[in-house]
Structure formats: C-alpha cells, structure tokens
Motif scaffolding. Sequence first.
Motif, PDB file in Angstrom:
ATOM      1  N   SER A 349      -6.330   9.654   1.774  1.00 15.04           N
ATOM      2  CA  SER A 349      -6.272   8.217   2.059  1.00 15.04           C
ATOM      3  C   SER A 349      -5.393   7.966   3.281  1.00 15.04           C
ATOM      4  N   THR A 350      -5.652   6.873   3.946  1.00 14.78           N
ATOM      5  CA  THR A 350      -4.875   6.508   5.118  1.00 14.78           C
ATOM      6  C   THR A 350      -4.879   4.992   5.265  1.00 14.78           C
ATOM      7  N   PRO A 351      -3.769   4.381   5.739  1.00 11.82           N
ATOM      8  CA  PRO A 351      -2.520   5.029   6.121  1.00 11.82           C
ATOM      9  C   PRO A 351      -1.616   5.266   4.916  1.00 11.82           C
ATOM     10  N   TRP A 352      -0.389   5.703   5.218  1.00 15.60           N
ATOM     11  CA  TRP A 352       0.623   5.950   4.202  1.00 15.60           C
ATOM     12  C   TRP A 352       0.780   4.734   3.289  1.00 15.60           C
ATOM     13  N   GLY A 353       0.764   4.978   1.978  1.00 15.95           N
ATOM     14  CA  GLY A 353       1.071   3.930   1.011  1.00 15.95           C
ATOM     15  C   GLY A 353      -0.052   2.988   0.674  1.00 15.95           C
ATOM     16  N   ILE A 354      -1.240   3.166   1.260  1.00 20.48           N
ATOM     17  CA  ILE A 354      -2.317   2.213   0.976  1.00 20.48           C
ATOM     18  C   ILE A 354      -2.825   2.361  -0.446  1.00 20.48           C
ATOM     19  N   GLY A 359       3.341   9.806  -5.339  1.00 18.69           N
ATOM     20  CA  GLY A 359       3.565   9.949  -3.910  1.00 18.69           C
ATOM     21  C   GLY A 359       3.006   8.779  -3.124  1.00 18.69           C
ATOM     22  N   SER A 360       2.384   9.079  -1.963  1.00 19.73           N
ATOM     23  CA  SER A 360       1.970   8.029  -1.038  1.00 19.73           C
ATOM     24  C   SER A 360       0.511   8.106  -0.636  1.00 19.73           C
ATOM     25  N   TYR A 361      -0.213   9.115  -1.132  1.00 17.33           N
ATOM     26  CA  TYR A 361      -1.610   9.297  -0.741  1.00 17.33           C
ATOM     27  C   TYR A 361      -2.455   9.637  -1.969  1.00 17.33           C
TER      28      TYR A 361
END
Length: 745
Positions: A349-354, A359-361
């Motif tokens: 996934s992109t960007p970070w945190g979406i 975590g963040s992805y």
Amino acid sequence: MAIPGNMLSAAAESMDPTFTGWRPRLNCTFLSGTGGRNGPKVLTVRSGAAGETQAETVTGYPVTAGQTYQVFADTSSATEAERIGLLWLDDTYTPVGSILWSLTTSAASASWHRVGVAGPAPSGATRVRIILSSTAAGALVSHYWENVYLGVPIRTTGNLFGFGTESSEIDASGWVSETNATISRQAPPSSWAVDWYWSGGQVLAMTATAAGNAAMISVEQPTVTPGVEYQAYAYLSPPTTAASAWVELRFYDATNTQLTATRATLAAASTGFQRQRVSAPAPVTAVTARVAFGLVGASASQVLRVEQAVIAATPTIQAGSVLPYADASFEQGVGGWTKTAGVATLARSTPWGIAAVDGSYCLTVTSTTATASTIRSPKYPLAADGGSAYRLMYCEQVAAGGWTLTRGVRWYSATNTDLGLTSVAAASAPTPGWWYLFGDLTAPAGATQAAVELTLTATATSSVIRLDNVALWPALPLVTVTATEATASVTLTMRELPLDQLIKVFRVTASGALTLVRGPAGLYDGTTAVTSDLMVIEDYEAPLGVPVSYRVEITDPVGGGVQTRTTDAVAIPHADINRAWLKDPGNPQRNTTAIVQRGPDWARPIEQSAYVVKGRRNKVVLGGRRQGLEGDLTLWTISDEERAALHWLLDEGHTILWQAAPGMGVADMYVSVGQIGEGRTGGTAMDPMRSWTLPLTEQNMPVTTGVNGSAGRTWTDVVAEFATCADLLSTFATCEDLLLDVRMG
C-alpha cells in the motif's frame, strides 16, 4: 498520567493544579494557563521585557556524578523558539560546570512540540535544576510549558542499541557518514503525543554533501543470535515526499564481513516523522548487526532527519506463527508472496499510513476483471508434525468493488513434494472496514512445510482488497492452567487474545466465590488493556491444596461486548503440612516457607470507653467495630538459607500473605508483621536452626499493589546501557534493583 520514572512531582510535571515547583529565574512572571494535554493546566511564562526569559524548578533534584540524565518538556509559542537546560549543583547549591543546554528549536510553533537534552552529571554535582528558556521580542509575551520529565534516559525496551545511538539527545556520535553525507543534530519543532516518551527534542540529521546517493550507518554493532529474526526501525523525516528515504538492516560475521543487507524504503505521506520498519533473520554465521539510513538520488544539501533508532528481536504477529514478519505485515514490500493464477497484481500500500492493521502498510491486491486470482506465500517449516491442527488468520479490507475469498494452506513434505491444499469454503469478504478471518486446518501425514494460499475472486471490475496480519500457528487451547508445587503458584496461559480489549481475571473456588487475580499494574479488574495475543499470568495467591478454576472476561471498550473464557480446576500440591508459605503479593521472588512451631492465639481488640452513670448499676460502654485478628505466629527455620530468605521477605515491611496447609484450622490471611524476634533453639553456636516470633495483624487484601518484575527488561537492555559489570555497582544497590531498574540516587 504521570510519566514513569519522573523525578518531578505530578504537579511539577503537569502544572496541575498550578505551577507549584517552579519559580521565575530571569525576566518573567508566571500565570496558570489552560489548554494542556497532561492535565488541563499549563505554565505560562510571561516576559517582563525584551530579551531572554528563564524559569527554573524550585527544587534541586538529587543526582549521581557520571550518571546520564534526560530532561524534556512540551512547549508552545507562535512567536518564540526555545531551549531547555540542566543546571548542575553541589550540596551547597553552587553551580558545577556550565549549564547543559539543548539546541534552540529551529522555529517557533504554536503547536505543542518537544524540547529535550541529556547528558552525564559532571564530577562534583549532587543536584540539578531544570531551566526553561525562550527569548521574547518585548514585554508581556507568553510562552507555554507542560509535561516535563527529569530522570534516567527513557529507552525502548529490548533495543540492542544504547541510548546514545537510539536517541540524539546527547550527541550524534553514534552515527557516521558512509556515503556523501555529513552528520549533525537539529531541533525542529516536532509534535509528539503527550504520552509518547521515546522521542526528545533533538534529532539526527544527515545532509547530502553533493547530488547523488547519501547514507549514514551506526557505529554500534550489537551482538545477534543466528536464526533469530530482527527488526530495525526509526522515525524518518524526508526532505520531500518524492525523496527515496530508506532504512537497512545489515548482518556481519566474526571477521566483520557483511553477510546480508535488507532494505525498506519509506513511501512518504509527508515530510513529517514517519516510522519505517525492516526485518530479516540473522544468517547462521552472523555475529553482529548494524543499521543504516539513506537517500537515493539526493540533491545537494537535502536533509534526512531520524529519530528513535531501534534494532530488536522482531515481534510476532501471533504467538507461534510460522510466518516471518516481512511476509505477515508487508512493511518492506510484498515479501515472498506471489500470484500463481489470475490477473491480479500485488503491491505494498502507498503512501505510508494510508491503510494498515499492524505497522504502516498492507498488501494491496488489485483485479481489473471480475475473475479469480490465487496468491501464495513462500513455504515455511511447521512447528508440529503432520496430523496436527493449525489456525490460519489474516485481516482484510475491501477497498473497491467486491470479493469472494477462499482461504487455505498448501502442505509440503521435507522433500518439497506437494501434499495438496486444505481450504475453508469460499465466502464473501465482509465490509466495511477491517475484518479478521480465521480457518482451522489439519496438516496431512508427512507434512513438514506449509504455504498460505488464498483464492480471491473479484465480483466487479477494478476491485481492490487489502490484506494484513497474516499468521499460521498450531491450534492450541485458548486457555490452560497448571499448578507448580515448588513455587506454590498457578500458571494461567491465555492465547489468541484480542488486542486493546479490557481484561478481568477471577480465581473461582468450589463455593463459587470470585477473587480478582493480581498483575503488574494491580488486580486484573477490567482496567488493563490487552497488549499481546499471548498472556501468561502467575497466580501466587491461589490457596494450597484446594481446587480452583479461573474465569476471564474480555470487554470491548467501544461496543461493550464481553467474551468469557473459563478453565478446568487445578490444585496446588502441598506435601508437608508442618510448613506454611509466607508470600509478598507484590514481590513473589521473595516468597518462602518455614516450619510452624505454634499457631497464633488470636485476639480481636476493640476501642471502648466505659462511663459510670450515677444511680445506675451497669456502666455505659461506647465502642467502635471490633478489629481483625492479632496474634503471634512462631516459626522455625532450619538452615542459614531459610533464615536469610525470611529476612529478605520481611525487610520491606510489606503486607504479606500467610498460607497454611488445608485442615490446620487457619484460613489464608493477609497480615502485617510487627517487631520480629529471632532466637536460638538451644543447640551449639554452629546450629543454624532459629525460632521466630512474628506478631501478626490481619489486613485487607492489597488491591493497588502490582507484581514487580522486569516488565520485558532483560540482559539485552542492561548490556545496551552498561559497558561492564563494574558500571552496575555504582547504579544498583542489589541484584533485585537491577532486575526492577531501581537506581541509587
């Protein structure tokens, strides 16, 4: 909420209910302001004239020369930059050396942001004051402060790096340029959550010397264990959202030859701080590890900022899962997952945190047509032989269109022979939001490896589904209990707990009576949140020789739903009826046994006043409620070790639990112990046997006392902070203080 380990009082930390503990030092007056996060109040420092203003603590807090101390505070001003400092003092409050100042923040900010600094107390220093400083353009300019901490450095538990490498609060000496870079520190006005204590005010800054790739690397090379999976991470602030900023985990052998390098690139959502993770197993010949950060194709003078650098053993998505973190959480890409059939595409996934659960992805699967696609993980060694039951779990979110899911596991022999697919019946992917999906599957005979295989059927064109938190583990009972005679305790093991839920744990006797069980923060009374899917509770207050079971209630703090689990009954064996257990509820490592010489002859005192009424035969007696039991318990210890253990138990003067064998006419009782008597028994001078008299006063069960322990602290944390065993002697008075991180001074 008080900052753990803070030397400041709660009022001096939070400025609530007012700024007690602080006083003007230079060119300012104080007001009690509002809008705080650590409580409603803040300290408002108002300038008397143009120029520097300073506030300081009234108290000089005790310090030990040579020990490193950290200070930070949260602050706000739309017009002024600021700094924070430590003023070292001797016993006469005379300054020692110069003030240890932080960098001045690079810009003013009305948002709450952090300033901080750390350093060792100089020789001769015995006390320290905190100084808050800003420079006003004129009179009556206000600056706001709260959430102030002073104490030993706050480190990430389990970090193989020392504080000087993890944080830039001391200096930047833990990092060196590897390619085309200079290393320094900066103090941007960075905002952190009020209860996030692992980031200070100064950050590491890598500046590209010229156009091209730039990199820096840690000086520290902590020791690692071959075969163990490690994770490195840090908060990265890239120069632009288009910049290619990365973190890399590297392993080295005994000759310091690099064996592997695993990189994860930040998909920046902003130029603020965003945590990027990377993980990899240590190769079989690995001895040490280092972490590097860098920019690909940097422009000259571009800056990458880094905060809270960590290298530690990788946490598991689910206890016992066979999937490595890279294939379970997708923090550094799609891992080893591949498409084996269909038109779907796989991407992080992109960007970070979406979108992410852990975590963040997450893994994003996209299908342009309404067709089926199959994706498969790599093969993993199984933890149990063929024929064992396994549980598959993953989290999904439908981002576009619709999906039908078939979840399964493909099994393999030791020679990589395909033993077939076991799957759960196809079902529609639930929406909206994230959903955990499970499946129980049995490995066929001969299976030693497994790969997770998912068939994803898009029910509409241009469908998108997100996957995260994939795990496969042996399907063990959700809750088990075992009794241990040697420690007179019951171990309660709970698996597959839902995170962030509130937990309540009861001990249940045969009569149905419920008693709350004790944990690190006190009783498990429904206020403790679940932070791990696996929880092990050691109950040292369960009765001896009596069957007990346990009832666990897990409450959703949002919806209020309650999940209940119960256990079988178990009893703690107690073979010697002449021995009794004496236990410290908060420090079970002190628990000990002794031989009962004679039980107490109980008294129950009462406060009374007697009055003679003229003309009446009987007195008028006024009294309060009759008090609990009081009496003398006499014991024998038969060895020097038993004698030392009993002294250790009684040294702190805590409320203790006295447990006698069933049938001895005494129920389990919480007691305080008065002045003890230790006498000889008439033998020779070399006879270690002693007779003890313990004056007991019955007490209520302690409800706020937590079980002291390491709370995750291991030798890894000690080694990361102290170079030699000799360094520990000036910091910890006892081995127990070392375990609990209770420092002298």
